[in-house]
Design a protein around this motif. Sequence first.
Motif, PDB file in Angstrom:
ATOM      1  N   VAL A  98      17.963  26.881  50.157  1.00 48.91           N
ATOM      2  CA  VAL A  98      17.440  26.296  51.393  1.00 48.91           C
ATOM      3  C   VAL A  98      17.490  24.767  51.312  1.00 48.91           C
ATOM      4  O   VAL A  98      17.925  24.097  52.261  1.00 48.91           O
ATOM      5  N   ILE A  99      17.064  24.203  50.201  1.00 55.67           N
ATOM      6  CA  ILE A  99      17.093  22.744  50.031  1.00 55.67           C
ATOM      7  C   ILE A  99      18.523  22.233  50.093  1.00 55.67           C
ATOM      8  O   ILE A  99      18.814  21.242  50.755  1.00 55.67           O
ATOM      9  N   THR A 138      21.084  23.648  51.606  1.00 56.33           N
ATOM     10  CA  THR A 138      21.564  23.797  52.988  1.00 56.33           C
ATOM     11  C   THR A 138      21.006  22.688  53.876  1.00 56.33           C
ATOM     12  O   THR A 138      21.746  22.081  54.665  1.00 56.33           O
ATOM     13  N   GLY A 170      16.129  31.039  45.922  1.00 56.21           N
ATOM     14  CA  GLY A 170      16.153  30.928  47.379  1.00 56.21           C
ATOM     15  C   GLY A 170      15.763  29.536  47.857  1.00 56.21           C
ATOM     16  O   GLY A 170      16.335  28.992  48.807  1.00 56.21           O
ATOM     17  N   LYS A 171      14.760  28.948  47.181  1.00 58.74           N
ATOM     18  CA  LYS A 171      14.325  27.597  47.558  1.00 58.74           C
ATOM     19  C   LYS A 171      15.438  26.582  47.322  1.00 58.74           C
ATOM     20  O   LYS A 171      15.639  25.668  48.119  1.00 58.74           O
ATOM     21  N   ILE A 172      16.160  26.739  46.247  1.00 58.66           N
ATOM     22  CA  ILE A 172      17.261  25.824  45.929  1.00 58.66           C
ATOM     23  C   ILE A 172      18.350  25.928  46.996  1.00 58.66           C
ATOM     24  O   ILE A 172      18.888  24.916  47.451  1.00 58.66           O
TER      25      ILE A 172
END
Length: 177
Positions: free
Chosen positions: A6-7, A9, A2-4
């Motif tokens: 978001v980063i 995006t 999920g963090k990847i």
Amino acid sequence: MGKILVIFTLLSAVLVGGAVYYLQVYAYYEEVAATGTDDVMLTRLDTGQPEAIPYAEFQAIDATSSPIRYRGCFTTQASTVSLSQAYAPYPDARPIEGPRWFGCYDADEIGDALESGQAQAFLSIENVHYGVDRVVALFGDGRGVVWHQINHCGEVVFDGRPAPEGCPPPPEGIARQ
């Protein structure tokens, strides 16, 4: 994972935003080469024809992406008093913002000077492009600026309505009629 996402995006948004900013502010503008003879023209009251006035230090930018991206600056020794006796005024002059990097042209300063009477606007060339006039504003200290402004015909036709009475017919493809 999920963090990847978001980063990725956020990074994509920053890159797209930067690209859009660059395209709007820098990419399409080109320097206009001065001719040295007819870069600054005003429309005569007696003939209705544009005529060159004396000028120096001319610099201008333009873009093919829009007929209203033209901006220019110059100096002149001609007085606004003598010019106002021979050349057509432009009573509804509204300077259009230009890119900040073109430092000699400041739409806010020009607008304030026109309102206060420290500058006077003249018609340079009517319908330099259909529905767009070239406008010149002269300051009392000899500075001058030039820009393109949508005229009363263009305001109506560009909205998709038929040309008002007294306006030339629009060229093919300009308006839905």
